[in-house]
Design a protein around this motif. Structure first.
Motif, mmCIF file in Angstrom:
data_model
loop_
_atom_site.group_PDB
_atom_site.id
_atom_site.type_symbol
_atom_site.label_atom_id
_atom_site.label_comp_id
_atom_site.label_asym_id
_atom_site.label_seq_id
_atom_site.Cartn_x
_atom_site.Cartn_y
_atom_site.Cartn_z
ATOM 1 N N LEU A 216 0.832 -1.207 0.000
ATOM 2 C CA LEU A 216 0.000 0.000 0.000
ATOM 3 C C LEU A 216 0.866 1.257 0.000
ATOM 4 O O LEU A 216 0.584 2.220 -0.723
ATOM 5 N N CYS A 217 1.930 1.260 0.794
ATOM 6 C CA CYS A 217 2.821 2.421 0.858
ATOM 7 C C CYS A 217 3.530 2.650 -0.470
ATOM 8 O O CYS A 217 3.621 3.796 -0.944
ATOM 9 N N VAL A 218 4.050 1.591 -1.070
ATOM 10 C CA VAL A 218 4.815 1.746 -2.307
ATOM 11 C C VAL A 218 3.898 2.148 -3.462
ATOM 12 O O VAL A 218 4.231 3.045 -4.251
ATOM 13 N N VAL A 219 2.731 1.533 -3.550
ATOM 14 C CA VAL A 219 1.829 1.802 -4.677
ATOM 15 C C VAL A 219 1.228 3.199 -4.588
ATOM 16 O O VAL A 219 1.062 3.883 -5.610
ATOM 17 N N SER A 220 0.924 3.669 -3.387
ATOM 18 C CA SER A 220 0.215 4.951 -3.248
ATOM 19 C C SER A 220 1.085 6.081 -2.719
ATOM 20 O O SER A 220 0.627 7.233 -2.696
ATOM 21 N N GLY A 221 2.317 5.795 -2.313
ATOM 22 C CA GLY A 221 3.127 6.814 -1.636
ATOM 23 C C GLY A 221 4.361 7.235 -2.400
ATOM 24 O O GLY A 221 5.413 7.451 -1.805
ATOM 25 N N GLY A 222 4.250 7.386 -3.708
ATOM 26 C CA GLY A 222 5.418 7.707 -4.522
ATOM 27 C C GLY A 222 5.722 9.180 -4.649
ATOM 28 O O GLY A 222 6.662 9.557 -5.348
ATOM 29 N N ALA B 163 9.771 -3.680 -6.841
ATOM 30 C CA ALA B 163 10.644 -2.928 -7.736
ATOM 31 C C ALA B 163 10.441 -3.364 -9.184
ATOM 32 O O ALA B 163 10.391 -2.525 -10.100
ATOM 33 N N VAL B 164 10.325 -4.671 -9.403
ATOM 34 C CA VAL B 164 10.089 -5.167 -10.755
ATOM 35 C C VAL B 164 8.735 -4.684 -11.266
ATOM 36 O O VAL B 164 8.596 -4.268 -12.425
ATOM 37 N N ALA B 165 7.709 -4.705 -10.408
ATOM 38 C CA ALA B 165 6.386 -4.223 -10.808
ATOM 39 C C ALA B 165 6.428 -2.738 -11.161
ATOM 40 O O ALA B 165 5.809 -2.302 -12.142
ATOM 41 N N SER B 166 7.159 -1.960 -10.387
ATOM 42 C CA SER B 166 7.284 -0.531 -10.678
ATOM 43 C C SER B 166 8.011 -0.301 -11.996
ATOM 44 O O SER B 166 7.660 0.598 -12.773
ATOM 45 N N LEU B 167 9.009 -1.139 -12.268
ATOM 46 C CA LEU B 167 9.740 -1.021 -13.530
ATOM 47 C C LEU B 167 8.839 -1.375 -14.712
ATOM 48 O O LEU B 167 8.841 -0.666 -15.738
ATOM 49 N N VAL B 168 8.068 -2.445 -14.587
ATOM 50 C CA VAL B 168 7.146 -2.829 -15.661
ATOM 51 C C VAL B 168 6.132 -1.711 -15.911
ATOM 52 O O VAL B 168 5.829 -1.363 -17.062
ATOM 53 N N LEU B 169 5.618 -1.120 -14.827
ATOM 54 C CA LEU B 169 4.691 -0.006 -14.974
ATOM 55 C C LEU B 169 5.367 1.179 -15.655
ATOM 56 O O LEU B 169 4.770 1.845 -16.509
ATOM 57 N N GLY B 170 6.635 1.437 -15.298
ATOM 58 C CA GLY B 170 7.360 2.532 -15.920
ATOM 59 C C GLY B 170 7.536 2.337 -17.413
ATOM 60 O O GLY B 170 7.415 3.293 -18.198
ATOM 61 N N PRO C 226 11.408 10.120 -11.187
ATOM 62 C CA PRO C 226 12.108 8.915 -11.647
ATOM 63 C C PRO C 226 13.379 8.619 -10.857
ATOM 64 O O PRO C 226 13.844 7.469 -10.848
ATOM 65 N N ASN C 227 13.957 9.612 -10.186
ATOM 66 C CA ASN C 227 15.129 9.346 -9.347
ATOM 67 C C ASN C 227 14.794 8.384 -8.209
ATOM 68 O O ASN C 227 15.645 7.606 -7.764
ATOM 69 N N HIS C 228 13.574 8.445 -7.724
ATOM 70 C CA HIS C 228 13.175 7.558 -6.634
ATOM 71 C C HIS C 228 12.856 6.160 -7.160
ATOM 72 O O HIS C 228 13.034 5.172 -6.442
ATOM 73 N N GLN C 229 12.395 6.075 -8.387
ATOM 74 C CA GLN C 229 12.307 4.780 -9.055
ATOM 75 C C GLN C 229 13.700 4.151 -9.125
ATOM 76 O O GLN C 229 13.867 2.944 -8.888
ATOM 77 N N ALA C 230 14.702 4.958 -9.422
ATOM 78 C CA ALA C 230 16.075 4.457 -9.487
ATOM 79 C C ALA C 230 16.536 3.934 -8.128
ATOM 80 O O ALA C 230 17.214 2.904 -8.042
ATOM 81 N N THR C 231 16.166 4.628 -7.053
ATOM 82 C CA THR C 231 16.557 4.172 -5.717
ATOM 83 C C THR C 231 15.992 2.795 -5.426
ATOM 84 O O THR C 231 16.685 1.918 -4.890
ATOM 85 N N LEU C 232 14.724 2.583 -5.755
ATOM 86 C CA LEU C 232 14.107 1.273 -5.520
ATOM 87 C C LEU C 232 14.762 0.198 -6.377
ATOM 88 O O LEU C 232 14.953 -0.943 -5.927
ATOM 89 N N LEU C 233 15.144 0.529 -7.604
ATOM 90 C CA LEU C 233 15.830 -0.443 -8.456
ATOM 91 C C LEU C 233 17.196 -0.818 -7.876
ATOM 92 O O LEU C 233 17.611 -1.977 -7.964
ATOM 93 N N VAL C 234 17.899 0.139 -7.303
ATOM 94 C CA VAL C 234 19.186 -0.154 -6.662
ATOM 95 C C VAL C 234 18.984 -1.127 -5.500
ATOM 96 O O VAL C 234 19.753 -2.086 -5.324
ATOM 97 N N VAL C 235 17.950 -0.882 -4.694
ATOM 98 C CA VAL C 235 17.660 -1.779 -3.573
ATOM 99 C C VAL C 235 17.364 -3.193 -4.083
ATOM 100 O O VAL C 235 17.890 -4.183 -3.553
ATOM 101 N N ALA C 236 16.535 -3.306 -5.117
ATOM 102 C CA ALA C 236 16.188 -4.626 -5.654
ATOM 103 C C ALA C 236 17.407 -5.334 -6.219
ATOM 104 O O ALA C 236 17.597 -6.544 -6.004
ATOM 105 N N ALA C 237 18.244 -4.604 -6.948
ATOM 106 C CA ALA C 237 19.449 -5.214 -7.522
ATOM 107 C C ALA C 237 20.401 -5.673 -6.426
ATOM 108 O O ALA C 237 21.068 -6.712 -6.559
#
Length: 466
Positions: free
Chosen positions: A32-38, A168-175, A204-215
């Protein structure tokens, strides 16, 4: 039994009913936080729902921690709990304590200017008391996620880490889908901004942060698969393939987000994870060759990334923004201007050449903005946070090498978020704040676990720790 010792530290996967319920609850809150709190500026119904859900979860997690096994006497979680308590107390106190205790040259000058027009000076420590109180409520989901992650058994903690990667993968697919959709499409949660690989985020910088965490989390899984590889175990090969695919997707997508810091952090975080996992599977020529190869690849990638990165106009402005933030903060020292006061106060104090068509929403340096907002109490909170990090690292290093994988990885991923906060503001979004809280809970819980081994086996079961 409750706590991280409720299942075997050697990688048991069975969960009791209460632990399963706790895992479902914390996963639901994190989603809920990730999907609605970007966004760091907007908070809709999803963020409000997360705050409401956080209240009973905090009580539940507190009950679990109070009834945990004796391993909770370990000091690592308590350093984190003291930090979290101070972090929540600062905005609450700012909204209720009188302005007389705050002081500062800037506050006196503001009161004099308002007096000339017959306007009463702010009566609270914070110049924006309502915004400060709202900031305290924004912390509730992160505090609940941290406390629940801390109370869960190890098997549930591993699944929580896997959820972070999946989000993170879901956010990337959405992006990727957003790039081919109109700006006003339902796929873009923030249609006032053009879609640019944003995913769940406004920036998009915060999308990058989540991708770094996932990687980083995926790199740990891949390192474990490589270190414990045996012929005839196809499920582990599948784990390694999935982890490698996540890392590849993150490496390809990061430059497309425009985040140069994200590219560098990805390389450094993965190199640290590999180096941290190597003691658990060293001993042979193959392991040394893998380590050398990984460090060489990281060094070459870092060199190429630094050569590729170019300074853009917006980043040329970040230095002056941080410098001016420090100057304004000095005028409102030692207690700060109040959390939530940055935008109006910056507009008031900034020189004409820094006033733009779009307002400056943050300092692009989390630590400078905390000094701006809360002065010495913020410094105390940051020192306490540093103590919690150091205590957690010390506790993890005392664990047997083959049992500390998840904790070390979570700490590295959290460090990447904190490093990105030097040049951006990912922790100002409820989404990344929740992810950081989950990582902190995982690291603290692993550091507090009682070691079950006194030595590292020559061929450990690497998959047990993550």
């Amino acid at each position: 039994m409750h706590g991280a010792d409720a299942d075997t530290h050697h990688g048991g996967h069975s969960l009791d009913l209460q632990s399963r319920a706790g895992l479902v609850a914390v996963c639901a809150l994190l989603v809920l936080c990730v999907v609605s709190g970007g966004s760091s500026q907007e908070s809709g119904a999803g963020v409000f729902a997360a705050q409401l859900l956080a209240l009973p979860m905090l009580g539940w997690a507190g009950w679990r921690l109070l009834h945990a096994t004796p391993r909770a006497v370990n000091p690592h979680p308590y350093a984190w709990l003291a930090f979290a308590g101070l972090l929540f107390a600062i905005p609450v106190l700012q909204s209720v304590l009188p302005a007389g205790m705050a002081g500062g040259e800037g506050r006196a000058a503001l009161a004099a200017d308002l007096g000339r027009f017959g306007v009463e000076a702010p009566s609270r420590w914070s110049l924006a008391p309502a915004a400060s109180l709202a900031a305290a409520f924004h912390l509730l989901p992160a505090l609940a996620i941290f406390a629940m992650a801390l109370s869960l058994p190890a098997a549930a903690q591993r699944r929580l880490a896997q959820l972070v990667v999946a989000l993170a993968v879901a956010s990337l697919v959405l992006g990727v889908a957003q790039l081919g959709a109109p700006q006003e499409s339902a796929l873009n949660p923030y249609p006032q901004w053009s879609a640019a690989m944003n995913g769940f985020f406004a920036n998009p910088n915060h999308q990058a942060t989540l991708l770094v965490v996932a990687a980083t989390l995926a790199c740990a899984r891949l390192a474990m698969v490589v270190g414990a590889w045996r012929p005839g175990r196809p499920h582990r090969v599948a784990h390694g393939v999935v982890a490698a695919l996540v890392m590849l997707l993150a490496a390809v997508a990061l430059p497309l987000t425009g985040s140069r810091a994200g590219v560098v952090l990805l390389i450094l975080s993965c190199a640290l994870v590999v180096a941290a996992h190597w003691p658990a599977w060293r001993g042979g020529v193959r392991s040394r060759m893998v380590l050398v190869a990984c460090m060489a690849v990281a060094a070459i990638a870092l060199f190429l990334a630094l050569r590729w990165m170019q300074v853009e106009a917006i980043d040329e402005l970040r230095g002056p923004l941080r410098a001016l933030t420090g100057e304004i903060a000095a005028r409102y020292a030692p207690m700060g201007a109040g959390i939530g006061s940055y935008v109006p106060l910056f507009e008031q104090e900034a020189p004409r050449e820094l006033l733009m068509a779009n307002y400056v929403n943050h300092a692009h340096n989390e630590y400078a903005q905390w000094w701006f907002a809360a002065g010495m109490p913020a410094v105390l909170a940051m020192v306490l946070g540093a103590v919690a990090l150091a205590s957690t690292l010390h506790g993890l290093l005392r664990q047997p090498a083959n049992l500390r994988g998840l904790g070390v990885t979570a700490l590295v991923a959290l460090g990447a978020i904190l490093a990105h906060s030097l040049v951006d503001y990912p922790l100002r979004t409820p989404a990344m704040l929740a992810v950081a809280a989950a990582l902190a809970g995982l690291a603290a819980a692993q550091a507090a676990s009682t070691p079950r081994l006194t030595h590292v086996p020559d061929r450990p079961n690497m998959m047990a720790s993550y």
